[in-house]
Write an enzyme that holds these catalytic residues in place. Structure first.
Site, mmCIF file in Angstrom:
data_model
loop_
_atom_site.group_PDB
_atom_site.id
_atom_site.type_symbol
_atom_site.label_atom_id
_atom_site.label_comp_id
_atom_site.label_asym_id
_atom_site.label_seq_id
_atom_site.Cartn_x
_atom_site.Cartn_y
_atom_site.Cartn_z
ATOM 1 C CE LYS A 1 -34.770 -33.910 8.676
ATOM 2 N NZ LYS A 1 -33.514 -34.692 8.575
ATOM 3 C CE LYS B 1 -30.229 -40.291 11.216
ATOM 4 N NZ LYS B 1 -30.451 -39.636 9.907
#
Length: 331
Positions: A154, A250
């Site tokens: 991240k 997703k």
């Protein structure tokens, strides 16, 4: 725990503590807040879990309410196909779509993939996430995970070149993918992509804000770029062809497995590589997404590994290898 129940439908908000904290460019959280739907019929119960996401204006309370608006329709025999028209893409539809598919599989005594005519998922490698922090903190976290074959890093904008270099030093053998979560700008895009290319990053996920990503079509992309916040369902695919090389599917964005599978087929036809991703949730969120893994170049289903505890009959993880769900969990 908040709960509400009607004949044939139960839904509730659940909170699952995260081990430590999960930090991205938009902030940090210490628990996964999920909504679970249970649809019952003929002595069988199907379950589905979703993770409402504030980035898309979702809250657990509003998602729970949206699920419960379907109680009369479910009593009247709402099908998965009709559900696609009854609710928009998003977390609420995902929970119900997966619950209905789980129920159908249990009623018929079949596995969900056989029922759908899809390849059976096999054990596969999932990414393991390194949360955003200082270069030093991320290097330390990476050192603890350096044996994992695929790491998802991240990033957060300023200082990302230093972060990714520090991570690579601690995990020289791991394949690296990075997720900027919309934190880069057109001004630093090429510099950051070059920094990723320099340490052998395979894929960069959503570097620019959705709707402000036109620069991706004007540059030579030094690393393959994947759309996340810029892509939701099939309707959003066509406009991304010049900007992205891959898309992150997703279930919470697509509104369930039904749309996600159709989206994967459409994306492959357009030449996109596929990542199957998820929000941070329990194994019940990850299990339906396993049906997408035969089509995926990248799998990012590590949510349960980030929690302090998981559901009973949760997915089996052996290091970074994740196995298909037991029918006691889902499908």
């Amino acid at each position: 725990m908040t709960s509400s129940q009607t004949a044939g439908l139960a839904a509730r908000i659940e909170r699952w503590p995260i081990a430590g904290a999960f930090t991205i460019s938009r902030g940090s959280k210490t628990e996964a807040v999920t909504v679970m739907a249970e649809v019952s019929h003929g002595g069988h119960t199907g379950r589905g879990e979703c993770v409402p996401y504030p980035r898309y204006g979702e809250t657990p309370e509003a998602t729970l309410a949206a699920v419960l608006t379907m109680q009369d329709a479910l009593r009247n025999g709402l099908s998965r196909e009709a559900l696609q028209r009854a609710l928009p893409p998003g977390a609420a539809r995902n929970a119900l779509d997966c619950a209905l598919l789980d129920l159908e599989a249990r009623v018929r005594g079949e596995r969900a993939w056989d029922l759908l005519g899809r390849p059976a998922p096999r054990a596969c490698t999932t990414a393991f996430t390194i949360s955003l922090g200082t270069a030093e903190a991320m290097a330390a976290a990476t050192a603890r995970a350096a044996s994992r074959p695929l790491l998802k890093i991240k990033l957060g904008g300023e200082g990302d070149a230093e972060r990714i270099a520090a991570v690579r030093k601690e995990a020289p053998e791991s394949e690296l993918i990075v997720d900027a979560n919309e934190s880069w700008t057109a001004a630093n895009l090429e510099h950051n992509l070059a920094a990723c290319a320099a340490v052998g990053v395979t894929l960069v996920e959503q570097p620019l804000p959705a709707g402000q990503d036109a620069a991706l079509a004007r540059i030579r992309r030094a690393v393959a770029v994947c759309a996340d916040e810029s892509v939701h369902d099939r309707a959003s695919l066509e406009g991304l062809r010049e900007r992205y090389d891959a898309i992150n599917i997703k279930l919470d964005k697509a509104g369930g497995l039904t749309e996600a599978l159709a989206m994967a087929d459409a994306a492959q036809a357009l030449g996109f590589e596929i990542m199957v991703g998820s929000m941070v949730g329990t194994s019940l969120s990850m299990a339906p997404a396993m049906l997408l893994t035969p089509q995926a170049r990248f799998v990012d289903l590590d949510g349960p590994l980030l929690l302090t505890g998981d559901r009973e009959h949760g997915l089996r993880y052996d290091g970074s290898t994740v196995y298909p769900p037991d029918p006691a969990l889902w499908g």
